[in-house]
Scaffold this motif. Structure first.
Motif, mmCIF file in Angstrom:
data_model
loop_
_atom_site.group_PDB
_atom_site.id
_atom_site.type_symbol
_atom_site.label_atom_id
_atom_site.label_comp_id
_atom_site.label_asym_id
_atom_site.label_seq_id
_atom_site.Cartn_x
_atom_site.Cartn_y
_atom_site.Cartn_z
ATOM 1 N N ALA A 1 -23.379 -27.250 14.448
ATOM 2 C CA ALA A 1 -23.259 -27.060 13.367
ATOM 3 C C ALA A 1 -22.181 -26.767 13.286
ATOM 4 N N ARG A 2 -22.222 -25.819 14.532
ATOM 5 C CA ARG A 2 -20.840 -24.980 14.024
ATOM 6 C C ARG A 2 -19.438 -25.571 14.366
ATOM 7 N N ILE A 3 -19.441 -26.175 15.116
ATOM 8 C CA ILE A 3 -17.870 -26.603 14.999
ATOM 9 C C ILE A 3 -18.456 -28.585 13.797
ATOM 10 N N ALA A 4 -19.013 -28.123 13.326
ATOM 11 C CA ALA A 4 -18.767 -29.304 11.835
ATOM 12 C C ALA A 4 -18.432 -28.282 10.617
ATOM 13 N N GLN A 5 -19.244 -27.567 10.787
ATOM 14 C CA GLN A 5 -18.982 -26.421 9.506
ATOM 15 C C GLN A 5 -17.909 -25.162 9.676
ATOM 16 N N GLY A 6 -16.628 -25.250 11.329
ATOM 17 C CA GLY A 6 -15.887 -24.484 11.004
ATOM 18 C C GLY A 6 -15.890 -23.389 11.685
ATOM 19 N N ASP B 1 -13.299 -32.032 34.801
ATOM 20 C CA ASP B 1 -11.745 -32.574 34.166
ATOM 21 C C ASP B 1 -12.659 -33.220 32.426
ATOM 22 N N GLU B 2 -14.081 -33.526 32.789
ATOM 23 C CA GLU B 2 -14.091 -34.384 31.896
ATOM 24 C C GLU B 2 -13.944 -33.381 30.684
ATOM 25 N N LYS B 3 -14.101 -34.454 29.268
ATOM 26 C CA LYS B 3 -13.767 -33.791 27.964
ATOM 27 C C LYS B 3 -14.730 -34.413 27.035
ATOM 28 N N GLY B 4 -14.791 -33.993 26.171
ATOM 29 C CA GLY B 4 -15.699 -34.486 24.326
ATOM 30 C C GLY B 4 -14.732 -34.775 23.148
ATOM 31 N N ILE B 5 -13.924 -35.680 23.437
ATOM 32 C CA ILE B 5 -12.870 -36.052 22.556
ATOM 33 C C ILE B 5 -13.171 -35.714 20.973
ATOM 34 N N ASP B 6 -13.080 -35.744 20.430
ATOM 35 C CA ASP B 6 -12.840 -35.840 18.088
ATOM 36 C C ASP B 6 -12.666 -36.604 18.048
ATOM 37 N N LYS B 7 -13.293 -38.715 18.257
ATOM 38 C CA LYS B 7 -12.715 -39.536 17.961
ATOM 39 C C LYS B 7 -11.416 -39.678 16.828
ATOM 40 N N ALA B 8 -12.788 -38.897 15.613
ATOM 41 C CA ALA B 8 -11.486 -39.012 14.344
ATOM 42 C C ALA B 8 -9.991 -38.047 14.412
ATOM 43 N N THR B 9 -9.863 -37.308 15.021
ATOM 44 C CA THR B 9 -9.095 -36.007 14.734
ATOM 45 C C THR B 9 -8.251 -35.957 16.840
ATOM 46 N N GLY B 10 -8.563 -36.910 17.527
ATOM 47 C CA GLY B 10 -8.076 -36.454 18.571
ATOM 48 C C GLY B 10 -8.166 -34.759 19.464
ATOM 49 N N LYS B 11 -9.283 -33.704 18.615
ATOM 50 C CA LYS B 11 -9.650 -32.687 18.788
ATOM 51 C C LYS B 11 -10.813 -33.129 20.091
ATOM 52 N N VAL B 12 -10.266 -31.880 21.181
ATOM 53 C CA VAL B 12 -11.026 -31.153 22.160
ATOM 54 C C VAL B 12 -12.087 -30.545 21.902
ATOM 55 N N LEU B 13 -13.679 -31.935 21.558
ATOM 56 C CA LEU B 13 -14.597 -29.848 21.216
ATOM 57 C C LEU B 13 -15.181 -29.895 22.592
ATOM 58 N N VAL B 14 -15.541 -30.103 23.290
ATOM 59 C CA VAL B 14 -16.710 -30.381 24.403
ATOM 60 C C VAL B 14 -16.078 -29.912 25.803
ATOM 61 N N HIS C 1 -24.731 -37.046 15.134
ATOM 62 C CA HIS C 1 -25.558 -37.066 13.655
ATOM 63 C C HIS C 1 -24.662 -35.350 12.680
ATOM 64 N N ALA C 2 -24.122 -34.642 13.728
ATOM 65 C CA ALA C 2 -23.299 -33.655 13.149
ATOM 66 C C ALA C 2 -22.038 -34.183 11.751
ATOM 67 N N GLY C 3 -22.166 -35.847 12.498
ATOM 68 C CA GLY C 3 -20.760 -35.775 11.972
ATOM 69 C C GLY C 3 -19.598 -36.399 12.532
ATOM 70 N N ILE C 4 -20.128 -35.884 13.430
ATOM 71 C CA ILE C 4 -18.839 -36.121 14.867
ATOM 72 C C ILE C 4 -18.961 -36.536 15.714
ATOM 73 N N GLU C 5 -18.276 -37.994 15.671
ATOM 74 C CA GLU C 5 -17.839 -39.210 17.036
ATOM 75 C C GLU C 5 -17.330 -38.911 18.113
ATOM 76 N N LEU C 6 -17.807 -38.446 19.346
ATOM 77 C CA LEU C 6 -17.664 -37.846 20.626
ATOM 78 C C LEU C 6 -17.381 -38.798 21.618
ATOM 79 N N GLU C 7 -16.019 -38.829 22.056
ATOM 80 C CA GLU C 7 -15.568 -40.045 23.066
ATOM 81 C C GLU C 7 -15.123 -39.190 24.375
ATOM 82 N N PHE C 8 -15.528 -39.775 25.491
ATOM 83 C CA PHE C 8 -16.233 -38.957 26.881
ATOM 84 C C PHE C 8 -14.749 -39.143 27.774
ATOM 85 N N GLN C 9 -13.865 -38.564 28.216
ATOM 86 C CA GLN C 9 -12.335 -38.507 29.021
ATOM 87 C C GLN C 9 -13.000 -37.797 30.321
#
Ligand code: GDD
Length: 363
Positions: free
Chosen positions: A201-206, A277-290, A264-272
Protein backbone atom coordinates in the motif's frame (compact mmCIF):
# COMPACT_ATOMS: atom_id res chain seq x y z
CA UNK A 1 -25.67 -20.58 34.39
CA UNK A 2 -24.58 -17.38 32.60
CA UNK A 3 -21.71 -17.70 30.18
CA UNK A 4 -18.70 -15.84 31.52
CA UNK A 5 -15.56 -15.81 29.37
CA UNK A 6 -12.12 -14.71 30.48
CA UNK A 7 -9.65 -13.91 27.70
CA UNK A 8 -5.93 -13.46 28.22
CA UNK A 9 -4.32 -11.59 25.33
CA UNK A 10 -7.55 -9.67 24.77
CA UNK A 11 -5.75 -6.73 23.11
CA UNK A 12 -4.32 -8.93 20.35
CA UNK A 13 -5.70 -9.77 16.91
CA UNK A 14 -7.46 -12.96 18.06
CA UNK A 15 -8.52 -11.52 21.44
CA UNK A 16 -10.33 -8.64 19.80
CA UNK A 17 -12.18 -10.83 17.26
CA UNK A 18 -13.04 -13.40 19.91
CA UNK A 19 -14.42 -10.69 22.21
CA UNK A 20 -16.71 -9.45 19.44
CA UNK A 21 -17.81 -13.01 18.67
CA UNK A 22 -18.62 -13.87 22.32
CA UNK A 23 -20.36 -10.55 23.03
CA UNK A 24 -22.59 -11.25 20.03
CA UNK A 25 -23.44 -14.61 21.59
CA UNK A 26 -24.51 -12.85 24.81
CA UNK A 27 -21.45 -13.73 26.91
CA UNK A 28 -20.12 -11.59 29.70
CA UNK A 29 -16.56 -11.03 28.44
CA UNK A 30 -13.64 -10.27 30.74
CA UNK A 31 -10.20 -9.50 29.39
CA UNK A 32 -6.81 -9.35 31.08
CA UNK A 33 -4.62 -6.42 30.09
CA UNK A 34 -1.14 -5.33 31.12
CA UNK A 35 -0.27 -1.87 32.40
CA UNK A 36 1.59 0.19 29.81
CA UNK A 37 2.36 3.88 29.38
CA UNK A 38 1.70 3.66 25.65
CA UNK A 39 -1.73 2.89 24.23
CA UNK A 40 -1.95 -0.63 22.85
CA UNK A 41 -5.73 -1.02 23.19
CA UNK A 42 -6.55 0.11 19.66
CA UNK A 43 -8.07 -3.25 18.66
CA UNK A 44 -10.58 -3.28 21.53
CA UNK A 45 -11.23 0.48 21.84
CA UNK A 46 -14.64 0.08 20.15
CA UNK A 47 -15.70 -2.48 22.78
CA UNK A 48 -14.77 -0.55 25.89
CA UNK A 49 -18.21 1.04 26.32
CA UNK A 50 -20.07 -2.29 25.98
CA UNK A 51 -21.97 -3.19 29.17
CA UNK A 52 -20.81 -6.84 29.04
CA UNK A 53 -17.15 -6.09 28.37
CA UNK A 54 -14.82 -5.75 31.36
CA UNK A 55 -11.05 -5.36 31.67
CA UNK A 56 -8.74 -6.38 34.51
CA UNK A 57 -5.04 -5.80 35.03
CA UNK A 58 -2.90 -8.92 35.18
CA UNK A 59 0.05 -10.67 33.60
CA UNK A 60 0.76 -14.29 32.70
CA UNK A 61 4.16 -13.85 34.33
CA UNK A 62 2.51 -13.03 37.68
CA UNK A 63 0.58 -15.96 39.17
CA UNK A 64 -0.98 -13.87 41.95
CA UNK A 65 -2.59 -11.51 39.46
CA UNK A 66 -4.03 -14.45 37.47
CA UNK A 67 -5.34 -16.05 40.66
CA UNK A 68 -7.00 -12.80 41.71
CA UNK A 69 -8.75 -12.26 38.38
CA UNK A 70 -9.91 -15.88 38.12
CA UNK A 71 -11.28 -15.86 41.69
CA UNK A 72 -13.09 -12.55 41.09
CA UNK A 73 -14.55 -13.35 37.65
CA UNK A 74 -15.22 -17.08 38.24
CA UNK A 75 -15.35 -17.72 34.46
CA UNK A 76 -17.13 -20.63 32.80
CA UNK A 77 -14.66 -20.49 29.86
CA UNK A 78 -11.07 -19.27 29.69
CA UNK A 79 -9.33 -18.55 26.38
CA UNK A 80 -5.59 -18.37 26.99
CA UNK A 81 -4.42 -16.34 24.01
CA UNK A 82 -1.69 -14.29 25.69
CA UNK A 83 1.85 -15.07 24.55
CA UNK A 84 5.12 -13.71 23.30
CA UNK A 85 3.93 -14.68 19.83
CA UNK A 86 6.77 -13.63 17.54
CA UNK A 87 8.94 -16.58 16.51
CA UNK A 88 12.00 -14.49 15.52
CA UNK A 89 11.82 -12.48 18.78
CA UNK A 90 11.91 -15.76 20.74
CA UNK A 91 15.54 -16.23 19.63
CA UNK A 92 16.41 -12.86 21.26
CA UNK A 93 14.23 -13.32 24.38
CA UNK A 94 14.08 -17.08 24.96
CA UNK A 95 13.71 -16.89 28.75
CA UNK A 96 10.84 -14.39 28.66
CA UNK A 97 9.18 -16.47 25.95
CA UNK A 98 9.46 -19.62 28.09
CA UNK A 99 8.06 -17.85 31.14
CA UNK A 100 4.95 -16.53 29.38
CA UNK A 101 4.32 -19.20 26.72
CA UNK A 102 5.14 -22.25 28.85
CA UNK A 103 4.87 -21.47 32.59
CA UNK A 104 2.10 -18.94 31.88
CA UNK A 105 -0.17 -21.79 30.78
CA UNK A 106 0.54 -23.66 34.01
CA UNK A 107 -0.36 -20.52 36.01
CA UNK A 108 -3.77 -20.35 34.34
CA UNK A 109 -4.48 -24.06 34.92
CA UNK A 110 -3.41 -23.86 38.57
CA UNK A 111 -5.46 -20.70 39.16
CA UNK A 112 -8.56 -22.56 37.95
CA UNK A 113 -7.82 -25.52 40.21
CA UNK A 114 -7.00 -23.42 43.28
CA UNK A 115 -10.22 -21.43 42.86
CA UNK A 116 -12.24 -24.67 42.91
CA UNK A 117 -13.36 -24.24 39.30
CA UNK A 118 -11.81 -27.42 37.86
CA UNK A 119 -15.24 -28.99 37.26
CA UNK A 120 -17.03 -25.92 35.89
CA UNK A 121 -14.54 -23.89 33.88
CA UNK A 122 -13.46 -25.00 30.39
CA UNK A 123 -10.07 -23.85 29.12
CA UNK A 124 -8.93 -23.20 25.55
CA UNK A 125 -5.18 -23.06 24.98
CA UNK A 126 -3.83 -21.22 21.92
CA UNK A 127 -1.47 -23.82 20.52
CA UNK A 128 0.29 -23.55 17.20
CA UNK A 129 1.39 -25.24 13.99
CA UNK A 130 4.93 -24.21 14.99
CA UNK A 131 4.90 -27.40 17.10
CA UNK A 132 5.38 -29.34 13.82
CA UNK A 133 8.43 -27.16 13.13
CA UNK A 134 10.97 -29.17 11.17
CA UNK A 135 8.09 -31.12 9.72
CA UNK A 136 8.02 -34.88 9.78
CA UNK A 137 4.94 -35.20 7.54
CA UNK A 138 3.06 -33.07 5.00
CA UNK A 139 0.25 -32.07 5.44
CA UNK A 140 0.10 -32.06 9.23
CA UNK A 141 -2.82 -33.41 11.30
CA UNK A 142 -3.50 -34.25 14.97
CA UNK A 143 -1.38 -37.44 14.67
CA UNK A 144 1.70 -35.84 13.09
CA UNK A 145 4.71 -35.97 15.45
CA UNK A 146 5.90 -32.63 16.83
CA UNK A 147 9.38 -31.30 16.12
CA UNK A 148 9.59 -27.76 17.56
CA UNK A 149 12.22 -25.63 15.86
CA UNK A 150 12.47 -22.34 17.81
CA UNK A 151 12.48 -21.26 21.48
CA UNK A 152 8.87 -20.14 20.87
CA UNK A 153 7.81 -23.57 19.65
CA UNK A 154 9.61 -25.37 22.50
CA UNK A 155 7.77 -23.17 25.04
CA UNK A 156 4.45 -23.77 23.26
CA UNK A 157 5.09 -27.52 23.34
CA UNK A 158 5.20 -27.37 27.15
CA UNK A 159 1.87 -25.49 27.03
CA UNK A 160 0.35 -28.21 24.85
CA UNK A 161 1.52 -31.05 27.10
CA UNK A 162 0.61 -29.41 30.42
CA UNK A 163 -2.93 -28.87 29.12
CA UNK A 164 -3.13 -32.55 28.17
CA UNK A 165 -1.71 -33.50 31.57
CA UNK A 166 -4.31 -31.48 33.50
CA UNK A 167 -7.04 -32.97 31.34
CA UNK A 168 -5.95 -36.49 32.23
CA UNK A 169 -4.76 -35.98 35.82
CA UNK A 170 -7.64 -33.78 37.08
CA UNK A 171 -10.34 -34.55 34.53
CA UNK A 172 -10.47 -30.88 33.51
CA UNK A 173 -12.11 -29.74 30.28
CA UNK A 174 -9.02 -28.16 28.76
CA UNK A 175 -8.01 -28.37 25.10
CA UNK A 176 -5.54 -26.99 22.59
CA UNK A 177 -6.38 -25.55 19.19
CA UNK A 178 -3.38 -26.21 16.97
CA UNK A 179 -3.85 -23.14 14.83
CA UNK A 180 -1.98 -22.59 11.60
CA UNK A 181 -1.11 -19.01 10.63
CA UNK A 182 -4.13 -16.74 10.74
CA UNK A 183 -4.01 -13.19 9.53
CA UNK A 184 -6.25 -10.15 9.15
CA UNK A 185 -6.29 -6.40 8.85
CA UNK A 186 -5.61 -6.38 12.63
CA UNK A 187 -2.43 -8.50 12.35
CA UNK A 188 0.69 -7.08 14.01
CA UNK A 189 2.86 -5.19 11.54
CA UNK A 190 6.00 -7.32 11.99
CA UNK A 191 4.40 -10.60 10.88
CA UNK A 192 5.16 -11.27 7.25
CA UNK A 193 1.66 -10.91 5.73
CA UNK A 194 0.89 -7.54 7.31
CA UNK A 195 4.40 -6.31 6.66
CA UNK A 196 3.80 -7.09 2.97
CA UNK A 197 0.27 -5.61 2.67
CA UNK A 198 1.33 -2.38 4.40
CA UNK A 199 4.43 -2.08 2.23
CA UNK A 200 2.45 -2.78 -0.96
CA UNK A 201 0.00 0.00 0.00
CA UNK A 202 2.79 2.43 0.89
CA UNK A 203 4.81 1.68 -2.24
CA UNK A 204 1.71 1.98 -4.47
CA UNK A 205 1.00 5.40 -2.93
CA UNK A 206 4.56 6.67 -3.07
CA UNK A 207 5.23 6.50 0.68
CA UNK A 208 7.90 3.75 0.66
CA UNK A 209 10.65 2.83 -1.79
CA UNK A 210 11.34 -0.81 -1.11
CA UNK A 211 10.35 -3.83 0.98
CA UNK A 212 13.02 -6.03 2.61
CA UNK A 213 12.02 -9.60 3.47
CA UNK A 214 13.68 -12.83 4.63
CA UNK A 215 13.00 -16.33 3.30
CA UNK A 216 10.64 -15.91 0.32
CA UNK A 217 10.32 -19.67 -0.24
CA UNK A 218 8.86 -20.39 3.18
CA UNK A 219 5.47 -22.12 2.87
CA UNK A 220 2.47 -21.42 5.08
CA UNK A 221 -1.21 -22.31 5.38
CA UNK A 222 -2.76 -18.86 5.90
CA UNK A 223 -6.36 -18.39 7.05
CA UNK A 224 -8.51 -15.47 8.18
CA UNK A 225 -8.34 -14.84 11.95
CA UNK A 226 -12.01 -13.85 12.12
CA UNK A 227 -12.98 -17.35 10.92
CA UNK A 228 -10.59 -19.04 13.35
CA UNK A 229 -11.99 -17.53 16.57
CA UNK A 230 -15.28 -19.31 15.86
CA UNK A 231 -13.36 -22.57 16.01
CA UNK A 232 -11.86 -21.72 19.40
CA UNK A 233 -15.39 -21.43 20.72
CA UNK A 234 -16.57 -24.61 18.94
CA UNK A 235 -13.70 -26.57 20.55
CA UNK A 236 -15.07 -25.64 23.99
CA UNK A 237 -18.68 -26.50 23.00
CA UNK A 238 -17.65 -30.01 21.87
CA UNK A 239 -18.90 -32.90 24.02
CA UNK A 240 -15.40 -34.18 24.81
CA UNK A 241 -12.28 -32.11 25.54
CA UNK A 242 -10.01 -32.76 22.55
CA UNK A 243 -7.27 -31.05 20.55
CA UNK A 244 -7.91 -29.87 16.98
CA UNK A 245 -5.87 -28.70 13.99
CA UNK A 246 -7.32 -25.48 12.56
CA UNK A 247 -6.13 -24.67 9.06
CA UNK A 248 -7.42 -24.04 5.54
CA UNK A 249 -5.70 -27.02 3.89
CA UNK A 250 -4.21 -24.71 1.25
CA UNK A 251 -0.52 -23.77 1.09
CA UNK A 252 1.29 -20.76 -0.43
CA UNK A 253 4.80 -19.31 -0.27
CA UNK A 254 5.79 -15.90 1.11
CA UNK A 255 6.73 -15.01 -2.50
CA UNK A 256 3.19 -15.82 -3.68
CA UNK A 257 1.64 -13.76 -0.88
CA UNK A 258 3.85 -10.89 -1.94
CA UNK A 259 2.93 -11.27 -5.63
CA UNK A 260 -0.84 -11.24 -4.95
CA UNK A 261 -0.67 -8.37 -2.45
CA UNK A 262 1.25 -6.12 -4.83
CA UNK A 263 -1.01 -7.16 -7.70
CA UNK A 264 -4.05 -6.12 -5.73
CA UNK A 265 -2.35 -2.79 -5.01
CA UNK A 266 -1.92 -2.31 -8.79
CA UNK A 267 1.69 -3.48 -9.19
CA UNK A 268 2.68 -6.66 -11.04
CA UNK A 269 5.92 -8.11 -9.68
CA UNK A 270 8.35 -10.42 -11.42
CA UNK A 271 10.77 -12.34 -9.19
CA UNK A 272 14.33 -12.84 -10.48
CA UNK A 273 17.41 -14.41 -8.89
CA UNK A 274 17.80 -16.80 -5.98
CA UNK A 275 18.33 -16.78 -2.21
CA UNK A 276 19.77 -13.52 -0.89
CA UNK A 277 20.04 -12.21 -4.47
CA UNK A 278 16.36 -12.66 -5.32
CA UNK A 279 14.49 -9.47 -6.23
CA UNK A 280 10.89 -8.52 -6.90
CA UNK A 281 10.80 -6.20 -9.89
CA UNK A 282 7.91 -3.97 -11.01
CA UNK A 283 7.10 -5.35 -14.49
CA UNK A 284 5.81 -1.96 -15.66
CA UNK A 285 8.77 0.22 -14.59
CA UNK A 286 11.66 -2.23 -14.07
CA UNK A 287 12.17 -0.83 -10.54
CA UNK A 288 13.32 -3.21 -7.80
CA UNK A 289 10.63 -3.08 -5.11
CA UNK A 290 11.38 -6.20 -3.06
CA UNK A 291 14.81 -7.34 -1.82
CA UNK A 292 15.99 -10.08 0.50
CA UNK A 293 17.83 -9.17 3.71
CA UNK A 294 19.65 -11.62 6.00
CA UNK A 295 18.24 -9.59 8.96
CA UNK A 296 14.92 -11.41 8.52
CA UNK A 297 16.34 -14.91 8.36
CA UNK A 298 15.96 -17.04 11.51
CA UNK A 299 18.66 -19.29 13.05
CA UNK A 300 16.29 -22.20 12.35
CA UNK A 301 13.25 -21.61 10.16
CA UNK A 302 10.05 -23.56 9.73
CA UNK A 303 9.45 -23.76 5.99
CA UNK A 304 6.72 -26.26 5.18
CA UNK A 305 3.52 -25.77 7.19
CA UNK A 306 0.37 -27.18 5.65
CA UNK A 307 -2.58 -28.16 7.82
CA UNK A 308 -5.19 -30.86 7.42
CA UNK A 309 -8.42 -29.54 9.01
CA UNK A 310 -10.48 -32.73 8.37
CA UNK A 311 -11.13 -33.43 12.06
CA UNK A 312 -12.43 -29.89 12.79
CA UNK A 313 -14.59 -30.06 9.67
CA UNK A 314 -15.99 -33.47 10.56
CA UNK A 315 -16.43 -33.18 14.32
CA UNK A 316 -17.07 -29.47 14.88
CA UNK A 317 -18.83 -28.70 11.60
CA UNK A 318 -16.34 -25.89 10.98
CA UNK A 319 -15.90 -24.58 7.43
CA UNK A 320 -12.20 -24.06 6.60
CA UNK A 321 -13.02 -22.55 3.20
CA UNK A 322 -15.05 -19.56 4.40
CA UNK A 323 -12.42 -17.02 3.33
CA UNK A 324 -10.08 -17.99 0.49
CA UNK A 325 -6.41 -17.02 0.26
CA UNK A 326 -7.22 -14.49 -2.48
CA UNK A 327 -10.01 -12.96 -0.38
CA UNK A 328 -7.73 -12.72 2.64
CA UNK A 329 -5.06 -10.89 0.64
CA UNK A 330 -7.72 -8.55 -0.77
CA UNK A 331 -9.21 -7.76 2.68
CA UNK A 332 -5.76 -6.90 4.05
CA UNK A 333 -4.58 -4.86 1.06
CA UNK A 334 -7.87 -2.93 0.80
CA UNK A 335 -7.61 -2.06 4.48
CA UNK A 336 -4.00 -0.93 4.19
CA UNK A 337 -4.60 1.06 0.99
CA UNK A 338 -7.29 3.01 2.88
CA UNK A 339 -5.07 3.36 5.96
CA UNK A 340 -2.20 4.80 3.92
CA UNK A 341 -4.58 7.14 2.04
CA UNK A 342 -5.82 8.51 5.39
CA UNK A 343 -2.23 8.96 6.60
CA UNK A 344 -1.42 10.89 3.44
CA UNK A 345 -4.49 13.08 3.81
CA UNK A 346 -3.69 13.87 7.43
CA UNK A 347 -0.13 14.77 6.46
CA UNK A 348 -1.55 17.08 3.80
CA UNK A 349 -3.62 18.86 6.40
CA UNK A 350 -0.64 19.27 8.71
CA UNK A 351 1.49 20.66 5.87
CA UNK A 352 -1.18 23.18 4.97
CA UNK A 353 -1.58 24.15 8.59
CA UNK A 354 2.13 24.79 8.96
CA UNK A 355 1.98 26.98 5.85
CA UNK A 356 -1.00 28.93 7.16
CA UNK A 357 0.71 29.42 10.51
CA UNK A 358 3.85 30.69 8.79
CA UNK A 359 1.88 33.11 6.65
CA UNK A 360 -0.07 34.32 9.69
CA UNK A 361 -3.42 33.20 8.22
CA UNK A 362 -3.98 31.03 11.29
CA UNK A 363 -2.81 32.22 14.69
N1 GDD B 1 8.06 -11.93 10.24
C1 GDD B 1 8.70 -12.07 9.06
N2 GDD B 1 9.31 -10.98 8.47
N3 GDD B 1 8.74 -13.30 8.48
C2 GDD B 1 9.35 -13.40 7.27
C3 GDD B 1 9.94 -12.33 6.62
C4 GDD B 1 9.92 -11.05 7.26
O1 GDD B 1 10.45 -10.06 6.74
N4 GDD B 1 10.43 -12.75 5.43
C5 GDD B 1 10.16 -14.06 5.34
N5 GDD B 1 9.51 -14.47 6.46
C6 GDD B 1 9.08 -15.85 6.72
C7 GDD B 1 9.51 -16.38 8.10
O2 GDD B 1 10.86 -16.84 8.05
C8 GDD B 1 8.50 -17.51 8.28
O3 GDD B 1 8.99 -18.68 7.66
C9 GDD B 1 7.25 -17.02 7.54
O4 GDD B 1 7.67 -15.90 6.75
C10 GDD B 1 6.12 -16.58 8.44
O5 GDD B 1 6.61 -15.70 9.44
P1 GDD B 1 5.64 -14.89 10.43
O6 GDD B 1 4.62 -14.15 9.67
O7 GDD B 1 6.52 -14.11 11.36
O8 GDD B 1 4.84 -16.02 11.20
P2 GDD B 1 5.32 -17.41 11.85
O9 GDD B 1 4.82 -18.49 10.95
O10 GDD B 1 6.73 -17.41 12.22
O11 GDD B 1 4.48 -17.42 13.21
C11 GDD B 1 3.11 -17.03 13.27
O12 GDD B 1 2.26 -18.15 13.06
C12 GDD B 1 2.33 -19.17 14.04
C13 GDD B 1 1.31 -20.25 13.67
O13 GDD B 1 1.94 -21.18 12.83
C14 GDD B 1 2.87 -16.40 14.64
O14 GDD B 1 1.58 -15.83 14.67
C15 GDD B 1 2.98 -17.44 15.74
O15 GDD B 1 2.63 -16.84 16.99
C16 GDD B 1 2.02 -18.60 15.43
O16 GDD B 1 2.13 -19.58 16.42
Amino acid sequence: MANIALITGVTGQDGSYLSEFLLDKGYDVHGIIRRSSVDYRERIAHLEGHKNFHLHYGDLGDSMSILQVVSKVRPTEIYNLAAQSHVQVSFDSPEFTADVDATGVLRVLEAVRLCGLADTCKIYQASTSELYGKVEEVPQNEQTPFHPYSPYAVAKLYGFWIVKEYREAYNMFCCSGILFNHESERRGETFVTRKITLAAARIAQGKQEKLYLGNLSSLRDWGYAKDYVECMWLILQNKKPEDFVIATGVQHSVREFCYYAFKHAGIELEFQGEGLDEKGIDKATGKVLVEVSPDFYRPTDVVNLWGDPSKAKRELGWDPAKTSFEELVKIMVDHDMAKVAVERASEGIRTNLAEYLEKGIVK
